[in-house]
Motif scaffolding. Structure first.
Motif, short mmCIF file in Angstrom:
data_model
loop_
_atom_site.label_atom_id
_atom_site.label_comp_id
_atom_site.label_asym_id
_atom_site.label_seq_id
_atom_site.Cartn_x
_atom_site.Cartn_y
_atom_site.Cartn_z
N ASP A 42 -7.09 0.71 0.32
CA ASP A 42 -5.79 1.29 0.04
C ASP A 42 -4.94 0.36 -0.85
O ASP A 42 -4.23 0.78 -1.75
N SER B 52 0.82 -1.22 0.00
CA SER B 52 0.00 0.00 0.00
C SER B 52 0.85 1.25 0.00
O SER B 52 0.51 2.25 0.64
N SER B 53 1.97 1.20 -0.69
CA SER B 53 2.81 2.40 -0.74
C SER B 53 3.46 2.55 -2.11
O SER B 53 4.30 1.73 -2.50
N SER B 54 3.10 3.61 -2.82
CA SER B 54 3.73 3.86 -4.12
C SER B 54 5.21 4.15 -3.94
O SER B 54 6.03 3.76 -4.77
N ASN C 168 -2.59 3.31 -8.63
CA ASN C 168 -1.65 4.43 -8.70
C ASN C 168 -0.38 4.03 -9.44
O ASN C 168 0.10 4.73 -10.34
N ARG D 145 -6.24 0.80 -4.39
CA ARG D 145 -6.00 2.10 -5.04
C ARG D 145 -4.52 2.33 -5.28
O ARG D 145 -4.12 2.94 -6.27
N THR D 146 -3.66 1.81 -4.37
CA THR D 146 -2.22 1.97 -4.57
C THR D 146 -1.78 1.22 -5.83
O THR D 146 -0.94 1.71 -6.59
N ALA E 159 0.96 11.76 0.13
CA ALA E 159 2.25 11.09 0.09
C ALA E 159 2.05 9.64 -0.33
O ALA E 159 0.98 9.09 -0.15
N GLY E 160 3.09 9.03 -0.89
CA GLY E 160 2.96 7.65 -1.38
C GLY E 160 3.14 6.62 -0.28
O GLY E 160 3.93 5.70 -0.42
N ILE E 161 2.43 6.81 0.82
CA ILE E 161 2.56 5.87 1.93
C ILE E 161 1.17 5.36 2.32
O ILE E 161 0.17 5.94 1.92
N PRO E 162 1.12 4.26 3.09
CA PRO E 162 -0.19 3.71 3.41
C PRO E 162 -1.11 4.73 4.09
O PRO E 162 -0.69 5.49 4.95
N MET E 163 -2.33 4.74 3.68
CA MET E 163 -3.40 5.55 4.26
C MET E 163 -3.22 7.05 4.16
O MET E 163 -3.91 7.81 4.86
N ALA E 164 -2.32 7.49 3.33
CA ALA E 164 -2.16 8.94 3.14
C ALA E 164 -3.45 9.52 2.59
O ALA E 164 -3.85 10.64 2.94
N GLY E 165 -4.12 8.74 1.75
CA GLY E 165 -5.36 9.20 1.14
C GLY E 165 -6.42 9.51 2.19
O GLY E 165 -7.23 10.43 2.02
N THR F 297 -6.10 7.00 -5.82
CA THR F 297 -6.38 7.82 -4.65
C THR F 297 -7.39 8.91 -4.99
O THR F 297 -8.34 9.15 -4.24
N1 ASP Z 1 -1.27 4.42 -0.24
C1 ASP Z 1 -1.39 5.23 -1.40
C2 ASP Z 1 -0.09 5.21 -2.17
O1 ASP Z 1 0.95 5.05 -1.63
C3 ASP Z 1 -1.78 6.62 -1.08
C4 ASP Z 1 -3.15 6.61 -0.50
O2 ASP Z 1 -3.29 6.42 0.70
O3 ASP Z 1 -4.12 6.74 -1.25
O4 ASP Z 1 -0.09 5.36 -3.38
#
Ligand code: ASP
Length: 408
Positions: free
Chosen positions: A376, A263-265, A383, A379-380, A341-347, A302
């Motif tokens: 997540d 879950s992290s781009s 992304n 969607r990641t 940000a490209g990290i988990p749950m940033a959305g 996202t």
């Molecule tokens: N986890 C997503 C990502 O890293 C960002 C988001 O939380 O939507 O791309």
């Protein structure tokens, strides 16, 4: 030694325990509901510094690549238009299926909409803060903060080399800290979810209705994501970029699976770069410019998710969004996906921006929190899929001979 359970499993366990607690221990709910309150407060705490540093560092990093003018323009056009397509797909489906309507979610707070009733003109004027410090410290002025951050980032790129290096280094460093801090808070998600969901369940007379509307909501997000990933992007790849979507998919399998499981781009970025260069045959010049940029600012999944989630929350609160407000949702969803940000749950953190922009209570986040981490993962993946398609499409338009081209 006990093996560490992965976060998404922890969350699933927390969810199940919360439902059990909410059903059988209703009278003790105040013993656990504070966990959710604290978790939401912690999320809100990081919003402003996370957005500020994410946008400023993102923009100064684009600035560095300014000399690649045409490439930059193509890349930005691709990023913005695919994110827009994604949002519109979400918008259509969430209005069609209305997952939040009729869901008697027993929301304790009836909404007192004060923002968002402005006309579009007023909303646009208000994007320019009359006092940036009061915008930073008030809850409802997230768009002004984004606007100021974009300007600030841009003008960092316009100053002398030495101070430019200092400031962009500074904001990149602040962004790194904020990402670490966010990841730290995210570790407590299972506890936060436990508190919030247990409380929701305890307040709920009709549990099936809650489950049903959450299920429908997830279904709408997944359907829209699938449409974007399997229809929109392949069509663009095939007809605009002369890229064979199927070959592209095969070339990208490893990073896509990694995106799904992390879950992290950003964490997936090294693998995406490798696959795009070696399996798809994109030059390093293009992949090293487009992919790092894409991992932070191009988030189709996202963007789509934000739009669906906010409209779902509005529906659940029984609030009919006007056309202007839906337009605001679309624009802010785009900005929020750029700022995420490209990290988990940033959305999830970014959703608060849109909620404030249309005047919905931030507590609405509590509604969708329970299933955010699961969505997540999907969607990641979208992304990263969009980033990689973008790299191939742009490379192909620059005349590069790709391994994923339609004629190869
Ligand atoms: N986890 C997503 C990502 O890293 C960002 C988001 O939380 O939507 O791309």
């Amino acid at each position: 030694m006990m093996k560490k359970i992965e976060l998404h499993w922890q969350i699933l366990i927390a969810l199940i325990l919360a439902v059990i607690f909410g059903i059988y221990f209703k009278e003790y709910i105040s013993w656990v509901s504070w966990m959710g309150v604290i978790f939401l407060r912690a999320l809100k705490m990081i919003i402003i510094p996370l957005i500020l540093s994410s946008i400023i560092s993102g923009i100064t990093n684009i600035g560095k690549a300014e000399n690649i003018g045409r490439l930059g323009l193509k890349t930005m056009t691709y990023y913005l238009s695919t994110s827009m397509f994604a949002i519109l797909t979400g918008l259509v489906l969430v209005n069609l299926f209305k997952p939040g309507i009729g869901a008697d979610l027993n929301l304790s707070r009836k909404v007192d909409i004060n923002a968002g009733t402005d006309s579009l003109g007023e909303t646009l004027i208000n994007v320019i803060p009359d006092n940036i410090f009061s915008a930073l410290s008030s809850n409802g002025q997230m768009l002004s903060v984004i606007f100021f951050a974009m300007l600030f980032g841009f003008f960092i790129t316009q100053i002398d080399k030495k101070p430019k290096k200092l400031l962009s280094g500074f904001f990149n460093a602040v962004f790194d800290v904020m990402m670490k801090l966010t990841l730290f808070i995210i570790k407590f998600t299972p506890i936060g979810i436990f508190g919030l969901v247990a409380e929701k369940v305890a307040q709920q007379d009709d549990l099936m209705a809650l489950m049903q509307s959450m299920g429908l909501y997830m279904g709408v997000v997944l359907m829209a994501l699938a449409f974007h990933a399997f229809v929109t992007l392949p069509l663009i790849a095939r007809f605009v970029g002369k890229v064979n979507p199927w070959k592209q998919f095969n070339a990208l399998r490893t990073p896509l699976i990694t995106a799904f499981s992390t879950s992290s781009s950003s964490a997936t970025l090294p693998l995406t770069m490798e696959a795009v260069e070696f399996n798809a045959g994109v030059s390093n010049k293009i992949s090293s410019f487009t992919l790092p940029l894409g991992a932070t600012i191009n988030m189709d999944g996202t963007a789509l998710y934000e739009c669906v989630a906010v409209i779902f929350i509005a529906q659940a609160y029984g609030y009919d969004l006007s056309v202007i407000q839906q337009v605001i949702v679309v624009i802010t969803a785009l900005l929020a996906s750029i700022g995420a940000a490209g990290i988990p749950m940033a959305g999830l953190v970014m959703i608060t921006i849109i909620l404030t922009a249309v005047g919905l209570p931030l507590e609405g986040v509590g509604l969708i929190l329970a299933v955010d981490r699961i969505l997540d993962m999907f969607r990641t993946t979208v992304n990263v899929w969009s980033d990689s398609c973008g790299a191939s499409i742009i490379a192909s338009s620059e005349g590069e001979d790709l391994k994923v081209g339609i004629n190869t």
